[in-house]
Design a protein around this motif. Structure first.
Motif, PDB file in Angstrom:
ATOM      1  N   VAL A 394       6.598 -23.585  37.271  1.00 48.10           N
ATOM      2  CA  VAL A 394       7.518 -22.767  38.048  1.00 48.10           C
ATOM      3  C   VAL A 394       8.756 -22.536  37.191  1.00 48.10           C
ATOM      4  O   VAL A 394       9.370 -23.493  36.706  1.00 48.10           O
ATOM      5  CB  VAL A 394       7.906 -23.436  39.381  1.00 48.10           C
ATOM      6  CG1 VAL A 394       9.029 -22.660  40.058  1.00 48.10           C
ATOM      7  CG2 VAL A 394       6.699 -23.533  40.306  1.00 48.10           C
ATOM      8  N   ILE A 395       9.093 -21.258  36.987  1.00 46.92           N
ATOM      9  CA  ILE A 395      10.214 -20.885  36.116  1.00 46.92           C
ATOM     10  C   ILE A 395      11.331 -20.316  36.973  1.00 46.92           C
ATOM     11  O   ILE A 395      11.111 -19.414  37.782  1.00 46.92           O
ATOM     12  CB  ILE A 395       9.774 -19.839  35.074  1.00 46.92           C
ATOM     13  CG1 ILE A 395       8.614 -20.394  34.243  1.00 46.92           C
ATOM     14  CG2 ILE A 395      10.940 -19.450  34.169  1.00 46.92           C
ATOM     15  CD1 ILE A 395       7.960 -19.351  33.359  1.00 46.92           C
ATOM     16  N   GLY A 396      12.526 -20.833  36.814  1.00 43.24           N
ATOM     17  CA  GLY A 396      13.674 -20.358  37.564  1.00 43.24           C
ATOM     18  C   GLY A 396      14.592 -19.507  36.725  1.00 43.24           C
ATOM     19  O   GLY A 396      14.832 -19.797  35.551  1.00 43.24           O
ATOM     20  N   THR A 397      15.106 -18.432  37.323  1.00 40.58           N
ATOM     21  CA  THR A 397      16.107 -17.604  36.660  1.00 40.58           C
ATOM     22  C   THR A 397      17.056 -17.054  37.725  1.00 40.58           C
ATOM     23  O   THR A 397      16.836 -17.218  38.919  1.00 40.58           O
ATOM     24  CB  THR A 397      15.445 -16.477  35.841  1.00 40.58           C
ATOM     25  OG1 THR A 397      16.437 -15.811  35.052  1.00 40.58           O
ATOM     26  CG2 THR A 397      14.739 -15.468  36.734  1.00 40.58           C
ATOM     27  N   GLY A 398      18.122 -16.421  37.290  1.00 35.77           N
ATOM     28  CA  GLY A 398      19.166 -16.003  38.217  1.00 35.77           C
ATOM     29  C   GLY A 398      20.339 -16.965  38.149  1.00 35.77           C
ATOM     30  O   GLY A 398      20.175 -18.149  37.822  1.00 35.77           O
ATOM     31  N   GLY A 399      21.519 -16.470  38.453  1.00 39.86           N
ATOM     32  CA  GLY A 399      22.755 -17.214  38.223  1.00 39.86           C
ATOM     33  C   GLY A 399      22.804 -18.595  38.839  1.00 39.86           C
ATOM     34  O   GLY A 399      23.193 -19.565  38.191  1.00 39.86           O
ATOM     35  N   ILE A 400      22.391 -18.737  40.107  1.00 38.98           N
ATOM     36  CA  ILE A 400      22.498 -20.029  40.774  1.00 38.98           C
ATOM     37  C   ILE A 400      21.634 -21.078  40.083  1.00 38.98           C
ATOM     38  O   ILE A 400      22.003 -22.249  39.987  1.00 38.98           O
ATOM     39  CB  ILE A 400      22.110 -19.908  42.273  1.00 38.98           C
ATOM     40  CG1 ILE A 400      22.246 -21.260  42.977  1.00 38.98           C
ATOM     41  CG2 ILE A 400      20.721 -19.345  42.440  1.00 38.98           C
ATOM     42  CD1 ILE A 400      23.623 -21.863  42.925  1.00 38.98           C
ATOM     43  N   ILE A 401      20.480 -20.669  39.552  1.00 39.02           N
ATOM     44  CA  ILE A 401      19.591 -21.618  38.874  1.00 39.02           C
ATOM     45  C   ILE A 401      20.064 -21.873  37.449  1.00 39.02           C
ATOM     46  O   ILE A 401      20.104 -23.022  36.981  1.00 39.02           O
ATOM     47  CB  ILE A 401      18.144 -21.095  38.886  1.00 39.02           C
ATOM     48  CG1 ILE A 401      17.612 -21.074  40.329  1.00 39.02           C
ATOM     49  CG2 ILE A 401      17.241 -21.942  37.993  1.00 39.02           C
ATOM     50  CD1 ILE A 401      16.257 -20.437  40.482  1.00 39.02           C
ATOM     51  N   VAL A 402      20.425 -20.825  36.756  1.00 38.77           N
ATOM     52  CA  VAL A 402      20.822 -20.942  35.352  1.00 38.77           C
ATOM     53  C   VAL A 402      22.051 -21.827  35.184  1.00 38.77           C
ATOM     54  O   VAL A 402      22.136 -22.635  34.256  1.00 38.77           O
ATOM     55  CB  VAL A 402      21.069 -19.546  34.747  1.00 38.77           C
ATOM     56  CG1 VAL A 402      21.732 -19.645  33.384  1.00 38.77           C
ATOM     57  CG2 VAL A 402      19.758 -18.779  34.640  1.00 38.77           C
TER      58      VAL A 402
END
Length: 465
Positions: A394-402
């Protein structure tokens, strides 16, 4: 040194990535606010100055400049089909896979009210489908005539029953309509064929939409605005999953992209049942599937998250039920201040709680589910949608995750939950984070150098395990 400059004209930020194509390294990244309301090149120039500073004096020759865009609301579409669960749903999936935000799906014969709704909906492209090849003709022909008779002045991609194409061509040409023809999104009952329509939508996006969104000046500077940003992310994920000619892929994976307005989920997997004795029901699932949740965003849609989840779920993720936190007020604050950057620990924790809710709900809506029917022969289990329980990554991206120091906790909110066992969510995946926002950039790079794009993603995605 020779390098590629990869550009994402995002809805909030314009992001730049410089890639050394000889050593296969990311030289530098930068971002600045997207200035679509004035001149989109202002934001680009600000980000470019930062990029040059981040290169620390290295002499770089940008041999290629490629871009994607979700500026000015990105690509917005409506999908029109026959049966809601079949051709209308197939058309919607084709549009989503092309990187569009599907504002509405219409089924059966269009009414005058629906035509007026389409004309007033501020969309960019219409996807017109309906009928399997050789099947129902009357519905798609009725809808084509309605669009023409009511002077719907929008590009139309036709991807329905192929035996109607000669008549549809005559209808649209006689009314000076802008249209193109693609293969049927459902040539045979329950069989998807979305890639040709996706490609046609991409071509129309490049040809018709770029200038309309004020991106013409940007296109003069780059070698091409190739696709909408979500399509670039999906392309990168597909290469990372399947691999390229020279590079092995990682296998089944999910990308969770939490933005200010939406949460996008991309799954790269066949989604076949992982347990014995389960039969599949419903429409065939595409290997590369994208869903968009327009009510699950960190800023524009913060109040919508509250409406979708309720106060109790947010309080659970805040983990502090003794204090009287103003849930509604905090959500309203973020909706009214879309550029808010959390500074205090309380603000950070509230954003993380929103991110967890967005992850949980978006995965629940994306994955398949199992139902049990009791018969004289015993219980029978049927699966609708994708089984993603054995997904590897599972790969996370987007400001809250980064930017979160607890990104793994946000992503784990989407794991399989024994309290809701019917939803086929991943059980024990490894978690990766796109810390440098390279997924959209690698989707662009993969158009020309797919082997390199896969190697760079393997190198730069951060493993949280």
């Amino acid at each position: 040194m020779d390098a590629y400059l990869l550009i994402d004209f995002g809805s909030t930020y314009t992001k730049l990535t410089a890639v050394d194509i000889e050593n296969e390294e990311i030289l530098a990244t930068s971002k600045d606010i997207t200035t679509i309301e004035t001149n989109i090149m202002d934001g680009f120039n600000n980000a470019y100055r930062k990029l040059i500073e981040n290169l620390n004096g290295r002499d770089v020759n940008f041999v290629r400049k490629l871009a994607c865009s979700s500026a000015a609301g990105g690509l917005k579409m409506v999908a029109i089909g026959l049966v809601p669960e079949l051709t209308a749903e197939a058309a919607k999936r084709a549009a989503l896979g092309a990187g569009a935000r599907v504002l509405k799906t219409y089924s059966f014969e269009l009414t005058k009210n629906e035509i007026n709704e389409i004309k007033n909906s501020n969309i960019d492209i219409i996807l017109l489908a309906g009928g399997t090849n050789g099947g129902n003709k009357s519905c798609i022909l009725h809808n084509a005539k309605m669009l023409a008779e009511h002077n719907v002045d929008l590009p139309i991609v036709v991807a329905g029953n192929k035996v109607t194409y000669d008549e549809i061509r005559d209808i649209f040409e006689d009314n000076n309509m802008s249209f193109s023809l693609a293969e049927n999104v459902m040539p045979v009952l329950n069989e998807l064929n979305v890639d040709p329509a996706r490609e046609e939508i991409r071509k129309v996006f490049m040809k018709n939409i770029i200038e309309a969104k004020g991106l013409g000046k940007a296109e003069e500077m780059v070698n091409g605005i190739l696709m909408p940003t979500p399509a670039a992310v999906l392309k990168a994920a597909e290469y990372l999953s399947k691999g390229s000619d020279e590079e092995d892929g990682l296998g089944d994976l999910i990308v969770i992209d939490i933005g200010g307005a939406t949460t996008d989920i991309h799954s790269l997997a066949d989604g076949e049942p992982t347990k014995g004795g389960v039969t599949i029901r419903g429409l065939e699932e595409p290997f590369a599937k994208r869903t968009v949740e327009g009510d699950l965003g960190m800023r524009y849609s913060a109040t919508s998250i509250l409406e979708a989840a309720g106060t109790k779920k947010l309080r659970k993720y805040l983990g502090d039920t003794e204090r009287e936190i103003d849930i509604s007020g905090n959500c309203q604050l973020r909706t009214e201040n879309i550029k808010m950057i959390p500074k205090t620990e309380d603000e950070i924790k509230f954003d993380e709680a929103l991110g967890k809710v967005a992850t949980e709900l978006a995965l629940t809506r994306h994955v398949g589910f199992v139902e049990v029917t009791y018969t004289p022969m015993g219980p029978m289990y049927t699966q609708t949608g994708k089984d993603l329980m054995e997904t590897k990554y599972v790969i996370g991206t987007g400001g809250i995750i980064v930017h979160s120091e607890r990104a793994n906790e946000i992503l784990k909110a989407g794991e399989f939950n024994i309290e809701e066992p019917i939803y086929l969510k991943p059980k024990k995946p490894e978690y990766l984070v796109d810390r440098t926002y390279i997924l959209s950039a690698m989707g662009l790079l993969a158009q020309e150098l797919p082997d390199m794009a896969v190697r760079i993603m393997k190198k730069y995605l951060v493993n949280l395990n």
